[in-house]
Enzyme design. Structure first.
Site, PDB file in Angstrom:
ATOM      1  N   CYS A  41      -4.038  -1.434  -2.169  1.00  0.00           N
ATOM      2  CA  CYS A  41      -4.269   0.013  -2.251  1.00  0.00           C
ATOM      3  C   CYS A  41      -5.191   0.226  -3.440  1.00  0.00           C
ATOM      4  CB  CYS A  41      -2.926   0.713  -2.488  1.00  0.00           C
ATOM      5  SG  CYS A  41      -3.063   2.431  -3.006  1.00  0.00           S
ATOM      6  N   CYS A  55     -11.209   2.849  -0.614  1.00  0.00           N
ATOM      7  CA  CYS A  55      -9.874   3.245  -0.152  1.00  0.00           C
ATOM      8  C   CYS A  55      -9.636   2.459   1.137  1.00  0.00           C
ATOM      9  CB  CYS A  55      -9.834   4.754   0.107  1.00  0.00           C
ATOM     10  SG  CYS A  55      -8.321   5.288   0.937  1.00  0.00           S
ATOM     11  N   HIS A  62      -8.198   3.049   3.773  1.00  0.00           N
ATOM     12  CA  HIS A  62      -8.337   3.759   5.052  1.00  0.00           C
ATOM     13  C   HIS A  62      -9.789   3.756   5.556  1.00  0.00           C
ATOM     14  CE1 HIS A  62      -4.328   5.546   4.610  1.00  0.00           C
ATOM     15  NE2 HIS A  62      -4.447   6.089   5.795  1.00  0.00           N
ATOM     16  N   ASP A 112       0.871  -1.179   0.000  1.00  0.00           N
ATOM     17  CA  ASP A 112       0.000   0.000   0.000  1.00  0.00           C
ATOM     18  C   ASP A 112       0.903   1.221   0.000  1.00  0.00           C
ATOM     19  OD1 ASP A 112      -2.369   1.586   0.327  1.00  0.00           O
ATOM     20  OD2 ASP A 112      -1.889   1.808   2.439  1.00  0.00           O
ATOM     21  N   SER A 113       0.332   2.395  -0.241  1.00  0.00           N
ATOM     22  CA  SER A 113       1.138   3.617  -0.181  1.00  0.00           C
ATOM     23  C   SER A 113       1.567   3.927   1.253  1.00  0.00           C
ATOM     24  CB  SER A 113       0.340   4.788  -0.747  1.00  0.00           C
ATOM     25  OG  SER A 113      -0.837   4.973  -0.005  1.00  0.00           O
ATOM     26  N   GLU A 162      -5.873   9.960   9.593  1.00  0.00           N
ATOM     27  CA  GLU A 162      -4.522   9.845  10.157  1.00  0.00           C
ATOM     28  C   GLU A 162      -4.260  10.849  11.291  1.00  0.00           C
ATOM     29  OE1 GLU A 162      -1.455   9.469   7.198  1.00  0.00           O
ATOM     30  OE2 GLU A 162      -2.303   7.592   6.479  1.00  0.00           O
TER      31      GLU A 162
END
Lengths: 265, 265
Positions: A74, A185, A187, A11-12, A153
């Site tokens: 991702c 996504c 997240h 993932d990034s 985040e």
């Protein structure tokens, strides 16, 4: 021998750890090598060329670590880079888009599917195209939510701002009338409960993490690559920038206290 | 001959364009080469090692373009990478920290200076250390605002969320009692009016863009490097990722309609 080889997952940044969590539930015996491309995070505002270049380098890194299979954990990389990296990869590859798209197609009753994702994923139309290939009669509505990742985040600000931000981002989702929403996504599963609460029970949420883990199990079983060993599975993590920030975030937003990462060289 | 050479200016993305604007006012005859490191944007959550590596590569790129002077137009890069890149640069270098710090020291009356910046800039304590060197009796209060940059880059959401976000981020600034606030990130001048409105006239805002442009003029004059030519100044821009997103952002948030960027090779 190859059965005991690890699964590669990238993932990034930390988002793909939601897939790591799902893999640990669905495939508890599998060794996993996680790669967080923290030197280039986020992918969501980068170009197709850039994301393809980064993904290609990571696939080579993971293949050098002798992985038996690679999960592109991702959504942006799955949307932008998967066709290109499939051409160069020596092992099997799975992106997160197809498992989520398949589940959404199975789930919808009114034929309307909404997707929330990064700007790059939305611009690529990958969810729209993937779903169309599965069933061309379905309507797909895509919405970019560029601020959700940085908000998730920032745990302190998350509490203060999430309701306002979700109200803003989910208004067009409600309006389009979809009965199924893909969390496009990695997240977003972290704020799944808050999204569910705001949309109500009439909208079913599709979390790519769980579906990707299930699809990985199917593919490895078909390829006779499942790890049947009883020894405790090993998880290793690498990052392309200094690991500290990655470890702090993994702990803060995913409660992954034990994740220790090494700087990839 | 060297007087007509361009000034090099770099940032992680579009933020440094606030300095470009200030340079165009203060030094209208100077040719400028702008570099936006959009492959690595944002710098604010990257490590010192990573930011130093990227900054070093950009300095070499700009020196290949025969610039006469380089402005590190990014607070994070100035905070993390300036000492290292000073060692390798063949031309003069100026970061944005020192001009802002000097102006803040001149401005404060009650000896309390607040700084808002990215997480990496705050962690580096660079503003604190720089101000201490100028006057060790001053108190410096630093506050990280990690979500401000992505919010400023999302013009639609900015209108909806900025008041709530500023209320949250500026509450501790008000509480610390500083009479001077350094806008320690090149994006922040874009929302200067909203910050001023919320803090009231008792807090003076220090915008590094204008002070950096003035300091550049002083240095070039001392070095006898000012461009006294009457021909129209040329502005060129390069980006490390595809230029389109950069150009769109430059237009949307800075009203820089004429900025055309090339992909750096």
């Amino acid at each position: 021998m190859q059965n005991k080889a690890p699964i590669g997952l990238f993932d990034s940044g930390v988002g793909g750890l939601t897939i790591l969590k799902a893999l640990q539930v669905v495939l508890p015996s599998e060794n996993i090598i996680y790669f967080g491309d923290t030197a280039h995070v986020p992918y969501g505002n980068k170009s197709k060329t850039a994301v393809t270049k980064y993904s290609t380098e990571i696939v080579k890194f993971l293949e050098n670590k002798k992985v038996k299979f690679i999960i592109v954990g991702c959504n942006t990389a799955s949307a932008l880079a998967l066709p290109s990296i499939k051409k160069i990869a020596k092992v099997g590859l799975l992106g997160v888009l197809m498992p989520a798209a398949k589940q959404a197609v199975k789930t919808t009753k009114n034929g309307k599917i909404a997707v929330i994702a990064t700007q790059a994923t939305v611009n690529s139309n990958s969810y729209k195209n993937t779903i169309s290939k599965l069933n061309k009669n379905l309507k797909v509505y895509q919405f970019a939510c560029p601020l959700l990742v940085p908000l998730i985040e920032d745990k302190k600000l998350l509490k203060t701002l999430l309701p306002t931000m979700l109200k803003y981002y989910l208004a067009p989702v409600k309006k389009c009338g979809a009965d199924t929403l893909i969390l496009g996504c990695t997240h977003y599963p972290i704020i799944k409960n808050q999204i569910a609460k705001m949309l109500g029970s009439s909208v079913k949420l599709i979390d790519s993490a769980h579906n990707t883990a299930l699809e990985t199990k199917n593919i490895l079983a078909q390829k006779k690559l499942l790890n049947t060993s009883k020894t405790k599975a090993k998880i290793r993590a690498y990052t392309s920038d200094a690991p500290k920030h990655f470890e702090t975030l993994a702990k803060a937003i995913l409660n992954q206290k034990s994740i220790k990462a090494e700087l990839a060289k």
